[in-house]
Motif scaffolding. Structure first.
Motif, PDB file in Angstrom:
ATOM      1  N   LYS A 182      -7.122  11.799   7.571  1.00 41.87           N
ATOM      2  CA  LYS A 182      -6.745  11.192   8.843  1.00 41.87           C
ATOM      3  C   LYS A 182      -6.255  12.244   9.839  1.00 41.87           C
ATOM      4  O   LYS A 182      -5.160  12.788   9.706  1.00 41.87           O
ATOM      5  CB  LYS A 182      -5.649  10.139   8.613  1.00 41.87           C
ATOM      6  CG  LYS A 182      -5.309   9.324   9.848  1.00 41.87           C
ATOM      7  CD  LYS A 182      -4.298   8.247   9.515  1.00 41.87           C
ATOM      8  CE  LYS A 182      -3.988   7.391  10.730  1.00 41.87           C
ATOM      9  NZ  LYS A 182      -2.991   6.339  10.429  1.00 41.87           N
ATOM     10  N   ASP A 183      -7.109  12.546  10.805  1.00 42.07           N
ATOM     11  CA  ASP A 183      -6.774  13.494  11.876  1.00 42.07           C
ATOM     12  C   ASP A 183      -6.366  14.865  11.352  1.00 42.07           C
ATOM     13  O   ASP A 183      -5.582  15.585  11.995  1.00 42.07           O
ATOM     14  CB  ASP A 183      -5.657  12.934  12.775  1.00 42.07           C
ATOM     15  CG  ASP A 183      -6.008  11.578  13.368  1.00 42.07           C
ATOM     16  OD1 ASP A 183      -7.190  11.400  13.755  1.00 42.07           O
ATOM     17  OD2 ASP A 183      -5.139  10.696  13.431  1.00 42.07           O
ATOM     18  N   GLY A 184      -6.862  15.242  10.191  1.00 37.85           N
ATOM     19  CA  GLY A 184      -6.531  16.554   9.639  1.00 37.85           C
ATOM     20  C   GLY A 184      -5.087  16.714   9.234  1.00 37.85           C
ATOM     21  O   GLY A 184      -4.585  17.838   9.112  1.00 37.85           O
ATOM     22  N   ILE A 187      -3.390  13.232   5.187  1.00 32.27           N
ATOM     23  CA  ILE A 187      -3.176  11.832   4.790  1.00 32.27           C
ATOM     24  C   ILE A 187      -4.533  11.163   4.577  1.00 32.27           C
ATOM     25  O   ILE A 187      -5.425  11.255   5.439  1.00 32.27           O
ATOM     26  CB  ILE A 187      -2.369  11.070   5.860  1.00 32.27           C
ATOM     27  CG1 ILE A 187      -0.985  11.705   6.015  1.00 32.27           C
ATOM     28  CG2 ILE A 187      -2.244   9.594   5.500  1.00 32.27           C
ATOM     29  CD1 ILE A 187      -0.194  11.142   7.177  1.00 32.27           C
ATOM     30  N   ILE A 188      -4.689  10.510   3.433  1.00 30.97           N
ATOM     31  CA  ILE A 188      -5.952   9.839   3.125  1.00 30.97           C
ATOM     32  C   ILE A 188      -6.188   8.695   4.110  1.00 30.97           C
ATOM     33  O   ILE A 188      -5.303   7.868   4.354  1.00 30.97           O
ATOM     34  CB  ILE A 188      -5.932   9.310   1.680  1.00 30.97           C
ATOM     35  CG1 ILE A 188      -6.021  10.493   0.696  1.00 30.97           C
ATOM     36  CG2 ILE A 188      -7.070   8.329   1.444  1.00 30.97           C
ATOM     37  CD1 ILE A 188      -5.836  10.106  -0.758  1.00 30.97           C
ATOM     38  N   GLN A 189      -7.398   8.665   4.675  1.00 32.20           N
ATOM     39  CA  GLN A 189      -7.749   7.598   5.614  1.00 32.20           C
ATOM     40  C   GLN A 189      -8.532   6.498   4.903  1.00 32.20           C
ATOM     41  O   GLN A 189      -8.088   5.363   4.838  1.00 32.20           O
ATOM     42  CB  GLN A 189      -8.572   8.178   6.771  1.00 32.20           C
ATOM     43  CG  GLN A 189      -8.824   7.176   7.904  1.00 32.20           C
ATOM     44  CD  GLN A 189      -9.461   7.835   9.111  1.00 32.20           C
ATOM     45  OE1 GLN A 189     -10.114   8.883   8.982  1.00 32.20           O
ATOM     46  NE2 GLN A 189      -9.283   7.242  10.287  1.00 32.20           N
ATOM     47  N   TYR A 190      -9.682   6.824   4.335  1.00 34.37           N
ATOM     48  CA  TYR A 190     -10.433   5.836   3.555  1.00 34.37           C
ATOM     49  C   TYR A 190     -11.333   6.569   2.561  1.00 34.37           C
ATOM     50  O   TYR A 190     -11.645   7.750   2.723  1.00 34.37           O
ATOM     51  CB  TYR A 190     -11.255   4.894   4.445  1.00 34.37           C
ATOM     52  CG  TYR A 190     -12.145   5.570   5.447  1.00 34.37           C
ATOM     53  CD1 TYR A 190     -13.422   6.016   5.097  1.00 34.37           C
ATOM     54  CD2 TYR A 190     -11.724   5.756   6.774  1.00 34.37           C
ATOM     55  CE1 TYR A 190     -14.241   6.627   6.013  1.00 34.37           C
ATOM     56  CE2 TYR A 190     -12.544   6.377   7.697  1.00 34.37           C
ATOM     57  CZ  TYR A 190     -13.791   6.810   7.312  1.00 34.37           C
ATOM     58  OH  TYR A 190     -14.603   7.441   8.220  1.00 34.37           O
ATOM     59  N   TYR A 214     -11.584  16.488   5.253  1.00 36.77           N
ATOM     60  CA  TYR A 214     -11.828  15.659   4.072  1.00 36.77           C
ATOM     61  C   TYR A 214     -10.914  16.089   2.919  1.00 36.77           C
ATOM     62  O   TYR A 214     -10.433  17.230   2.880  1.00 36.77           O
ATOM     63  CB  TYR A 214     -13.302  15.746   3.664  1.00 36.77           C
ATOM     64  CG  TYR A 214     -14.224  15.247   4.760  1.00 36.77           C
ATOM     65  CD1 TYR A 214     -14.577  13.902   4.841  1.00 36.77           C
ATOM     66  CD2 TYR A 214     -14.702  16.114   5.750  1.00 36.77           C
ATOM     67  CE1 TYR A 214     -15.396  13.431   5.861  1.00 36.77           C
ATOM     68  CE2 TYR A 214     -15.519  15.653   6.780  1.00 36.77           C
ATOM     69  CZ  TYR A 214     -15.861  14.308   6.829  1.00 36.77           C
ATOM     70  OH  TYR A 214     -16.661  13.843   7.847  1.00 36.77           O
ATOM     71  N   ILE A 215     -10.708  15.156   1.988  1.00 35.03           N
ATOM     72  CA  ILE A 215      -9.841  15.399   0.837  1.00 35.03           C
ATOM     73  C   ILE A 215     -10.584  15.002  -0.436  1.00 35.03           C
ATOM     74  O   ILE A 215     -11.150  13.905  -0.520  1.00 35.03           O
ATOM     75  CB  ILE A 215      -8.532  14.587   0.930  1.00 35.03           C
ATOM     76  CG1 ILE A 215      -7.735  15.004   2.173  1.00 35.03           C
ATOM     77  CG2 ILE A 215      -7.682  14.747  -0.331  1.00 35.03           C
ATOM     78  CD1 ILE A 215      -6.544  14.086   2.464  1.00 35.03           C
ATOM     79  N   ILE A 216     -10.573  15.892  -1.417  1.00 38.46           N
ATOM     80  CA  ILE A 216     -11.092  15.586  -2.758  1.00 38.46           C
ATOM     81  C   ILE A 216      -9.884  15.436  -3.679  1.00 38.46           C
ATOM     82  O   ILE A 216      -8.986  16.280  -3.683  1.00 38.46           O
ATOM     83  CB  ILE A 216     -11.992  16.716  -3.289  1.00 38.46           C
ATOM     84  CG1 ILE A 216     -13.186  16.926  -2.349  1.00 38.46           C
ATOM     85  CG2 ILE A 216     -12.472  16.404  -4.704  1.00 38.46           C
ATOM     86  CD1 ILE A 216     -13.927  18.220  -2.608  1.00 38.46           C
TER      87      ILE A 216
END
Length: 345
Positions: A182-184, A187-190, A214-216
């Motif tokens: 979320k906006d870098g 925080i995980i967005q979806y 993105y987050i893994i």
């Protein structure tokens, strides 16, 4: 006067008195003799002749007076010093197996890069690895446990790109999730996609991603286990071969567990019949032909695919329109060399 022939009571008393007086006088005389003898010859001589009754044991010699020992004001001798037993403290040297993982953070594995690959920048923050802009291939080794349930990897995409995620080398089931950031902010967005890796199956995620963050998340599912993770920006590592008409291009390469896929792109200025041949392998290797989305290096859709074996090359023949195309060479089993030949006669 008493009757009978014995002496009277008064007579007996007189005799007793005379005897006692004689004894007393003798004693006095003896005492005087002893005193005179002592004065003349000393006690020891009189004792020797039995005139005086003396103890058989000699008198103890007088004890010489010893000056009082001066008590030193210094403390008593120190006890023998022993090496201190090390005690764990926040500043002590950490144990090889920390009680709490630091958290058990994945350490980026060193990767040998070929001349056409870009290095992967890494910044570690606890159990989160920040990759910055994802270009090329980034392999990692890590582990998850009851003390460290998950590890996170954050990265940015600067241009629309195809990415691949490979999760394997586990001895228990491990989950992998791909999320938008979320906006870098971290925080995980979806959630975009998820998969699992088990001992005999690699967890794979393939996605086309737009510009963004993105987050893994790699998460323990059953029990403690190590794992290997490879994050690849396929678009950024494509080798551009230019126009293919009326020429033959050969590429020799190697694919390994740290570098599982190779991408090549070519262009056609005219409708052409093309031939792709993949050989020189010692294990199964897959070759896939894709259309290129607007010449951006992003895969649009698959056209054909085939596998090459050590006993048989893989060959694709196709009539293609004007446009841009992508060829993927992908490892199926283990490390191997390969030779790719592309032509449009």
């Amino acid at each position: 006067m008493s009757s009978g022939g014995g002496p009277s009571g008064s007579t007996r008393r007189i005799r007793i008195a005379i005897v006692l007086g004689g004894i007393a006088g003798g004693l006095v005389a003896a005492a005087n003799v002893a005193n005179i003898g002592t004065w003349l010859v000393g006690d020891s001589v009189l004792c020797k002749f039995g005139i005086l009754k003396c103890s058989n044991s000699p008198e103890p010699a007088p004890v010489a007076s010893t000056p009082p020992t001066t008590v030193s004001s210094s403390p008593s001798p120190e006890p023998i010093k022993q090496d201190p037993i090390p005690v764990s403290s926040p500043t002590s040297t950490p144990s090889p197996t920390p009680e709490t993982p630091a958290p058990v953070s994945p350490s980026p594995s060193p990767v040998k890069l070929s001349a056409d690959e870009k290095p992967c920048t890494v910044e570690q923050n606890g159990s989160t690895v920040n990759l910055g802009s994802l270009e090329g291939s980034c392999p990692f080794a890590g582990n998850v446990s009851s003390n460290n349930l998950e590890n996170r990897y954050r990265f940015k995409i600067d241009n629309p790109s195809n990415i691949s995620l490979f999760l394997d080398d586990v001895n228990s089931e491990v989950e992998m999730f791909l999320y938008s950031d979320k906006d870098g902010t971290g925080i995980i967005q979806y959630q975009l996609e998820n998969t699992s890796a088990i001992k005999l199956r690699t967890g794979i995620i393939k996605q086309e991603l737009n510009v963004g963050s993105y987050i893994i998340v790699v998460k323990m599912k059953a029990r403690d286990t190590p794992y290997s993770l490879q994050i690849i920006n396929n678009t950024s590592q494509i080798q551009k071969l230019g126009y293919l008409e009326e020429k033959t291009i050969s590429k020799n390469g190697t694919i390994t567990l740290n570098n599982r896929e190779r991408f090549y792109s070519f262009q056609l200025a005219n409708p052409s019949s093309i031939s792709l041949s993949l050989g020189g392998v010692n294990s199964e290797v897959e070759m896939v032909l894709y259309s290129d989305k607007n010449g951006t290096g992003v895969i649009q859709y698959q056209l054909e695919n085939i596998s090459a074996f050590n006993s048989k090359p893989g060959i694709i023949k196709s009539n293609l329109r004007v446009g841009n195309y992508i060829v993927l060479v992908r490892s199926k089993l283990r490390d191997t060399n390969y030779n790719l030949t592309m032509s449009a006669p």
